[in-house]
Design an enzyme around this catalytic site. Structure first.
Site, PDB file in Angstrom:
ATOM      1  N   ASP A 101       0.854  -1.184   0.000  1.00  9.74           N
ATOM      2  CA  ASP A 101       0.000   0.000   0.000  1.00  9.74           C
ATOM      3  C   ASP A 101       0.898   1.245   0.000  1.00  9.74           C
ATOM      4  O   ASP A 101       1.393   1.655  -1.041  1.00  9.74           O
ATOM      5  CB  ASP A 101      -0.921  -0.069   1.224  1.00  9.74           C
ATOM      6  CG  ASP A 101      -1.927   1.060   1.300  1.00  9.74           C
ATOM      7  OD1 ASP A 101      -2.128   1.742   0.278  1.00  9.74           O
ATOM      8  OD2 ASP A 101      -2.520   1.274   2.373  1.00  9.74           O
ATOM      9  N   ARG A 164      -8.927 -13.478   7.210  1.00 12.03           N
ATOM     10  CA  ARG A 164      -7.707 -13.983   6.561  1.00 12.03           C
ATOM     11  C   ARG A 164      -7.958 -15.328   5.887  1.00 12.03           C
ATOM     12  O   ARG A 164      -7.257 -15.710   4.965  1.00 12.03           O
ATOM     13  CB  ARG A 164      -6.593 -14.192   7.601  1.00 12.03           C
ATOM     14  CG  ARG A 164      -6.070 -12.916   8.244  1.00 12.03           C
ATOM     15  CD  ARG A 164      -4.798 -13.252   9.017  1.00 12.03           C
ATOM     16  NE  ARG A 164      -4.422 -12.230   9.987  1.00 12.03           N
ATOM     17  CZ  ARG A 164      -3.707 -11.137   9.699  1.00 12.03           C
ATOM     18  NH1 ARG A 164      -3.302 -10.930   8.472  1.00 12.03           N
ATOM     19  NH2 ARG A 164      -3.393 -10.270  10.640  1.00 12.03           N
TER      20      ARG A 164
HETATM   21  P1  IMP Z   1       2.180  -0.471   3.795  1.00 17.04           P
HETATM   22  O1  IMP Z   1       3.392  -0.261   4.646  1.00 17.04           O
HETATM   23  O2  IMP Z   1       1.219   0.676   3.882  1.00 17.04           O
HETATM   24  O3  IMP Z   1       2.514  -0.804   2.351  1.00 17.04           O
HETATM   25  O4  IMP Z   1       1.432  -1.644   4.494  1.00 17.04           O
HETATM   26  C1  IMP Z   1       1.163  -2.859   3.938  1.00 17.04           C
HETATM   27  C2  IMP Z   1       0.382  -3.639   4.968  1.00 17.04           C
HETATM   28  O5  IMP Z   1      -0.805  -2.915   5.334  1.00 17.04           O
HETATM   29  C3  IMP Z   1      -0.073  -4.952   4.385  1.00 17.04           C
HETATM   30  O6  IMP Z   1       0.847  -5.977   4.635  1.00 17.04           O
HETATM   31  C4  IMP Z   1      -1.378  -5.163   5.111  1.00 17.04           C
HETATM   32  O7  IMP Z   1      -1.143  -5.789   6.355  1.00 17.04           O
HETATM   33  C5  IMP Z   1      -1.914  -3.759   5.376  1.00 17.04           C
HETATM   34  N1  IMP Z   1      -2.885  -3.354   4.338  1.00 17.04           N
HETATM   35  C6  IMP Z   1      -2.744  -2.409   3.397  1.00 17.04           C
HETATM   36  N2  IMP Z   1      -3.842  -2.325   2.624  1.00 17.04           N
HETATM   37  C7  IMP Z   1      -4.703  -3.257   3.085  1.00 17.04           C
HETATM   38  C8  IMP Z   1      -6.029  -3.689   2.696  1.00 17.04           C
HETATM   39  O8  IMP Z   1      -6.648  -3.211   1.734  1.00 17.04           O
HETATM   40  N3  IMP Z   1      -6.566  -4.691   3.432  1.00 17.04           N
HETATM   41  C9  IMP Z   1      -5.941  -5.282   4.487  1.00 17.04           C
HETATM   42  N4  IMP Z   1      -4.712  -4.920   4.878  1.00 17.04           N
HETATM   43  C10 IMP Z   1      -4.090  -3.922   4.187  1.00 17.04           C
END
Ligand code: IMP
Length: 183
Positions: A101, A164
């Site tokens: 994300d 999950r």
């Molecule tokens: P980032 O550091 O923002 O890229 O975080 C990624 C993590 O955020 C992923 O491994 C997920 O645990 C969580 N995450 C991000 N988007 C989603 C979503 O749409 N659904 C569920 N978990 C998400």
């Protein structure tokens, strides 16, 4: 379709196809490199388990659970909740994620692996939400599917530790998290 799901993003058949394709790709590109697949806990587990079956060369697996500090200072500190066991000095690393994300967690884990002396680090992710990206240093090389900036659950992805276990990925209905006080 389950009643808490708005829309299906990936069916189980599509996920199986993605895992096969990525597995073949990794086999071609890493056949003589004995990569270590490092799954980020907990979301990567179903994807890792399916995808690794299609890698037909020597490889190892390990897991790490990391949580990034996202306070006022965005200096990029990673808190390792569960560390991996395998030494990574001189090794080729494939980080396995459920979804990328903002990229913050991965950026920090990649810095950590660089400090520990990995020779190469690439990212394999089932899903990518490029519109959510806030760091430009994280570019997953292997992506199952690029999706819009929506909150999805299933196949490892959770909302408050739930969902999950779904064998597909879908958009969670807003009414679920509004009822429970948002995410
Ligand atoms: P980032 O550091 O923002 O890229 O975080 C990624 C993590 O955020 C992923 O491994 C997920 O645990 C969580 N995450 C991000 N988007 C989603 C979503 O749409 N659904 C569920 N978990 C998400």
């Amino acid at each position: 379709m389950d009643k808490f799901i708005e829309e299906i993003i990936l069916t189980n058949d599509e996920i199986m196809g993605i895992c096969k394709k990525l597995g073949h790709l990794i086999t071609e590109e890493y056949y003589d490199k004995r990569p270590i697949l490092v799954g980020l806990l907990k979301g990567s587990i179903p994807f890792m388990a399916e995808f690794m079956k299609h890698i037909k060369c020597d490889m190892e697996i390990d897991f790490i659970q990391a949580s990034s500090y996202r306070g006022v200072k965005s200096t990029g500190t990673v808190m390792v909740l569960k560390d991996m066991i395998t030494p990574i000095q001189g090794r080729n690393i494939l980080i396995v994620e459920d979804i990328v994300d903002t990229g913050l967690t991965l950026q920090e884990v990649m810095n950590l692996f660089q400090d520990r002396g990995a020779v190469s680090i690439e990212i394999v992710t089932l899903l990518s939400k490029p519109d959510g990206r806030t760091v430009n240093t994280v570019t997953p090389k292997y992506i199952g599917k690029t999706i819009p900036n929506k909150f999805v659950v299933g196949f490892g992805l959770d909302y408050n530790e739930l969902y999950r276990n779904l064998d597909y990925v879908g958009v969670l209905k807003e009414s679920v998290y509004k009822k429970q006080g948002g995410f």
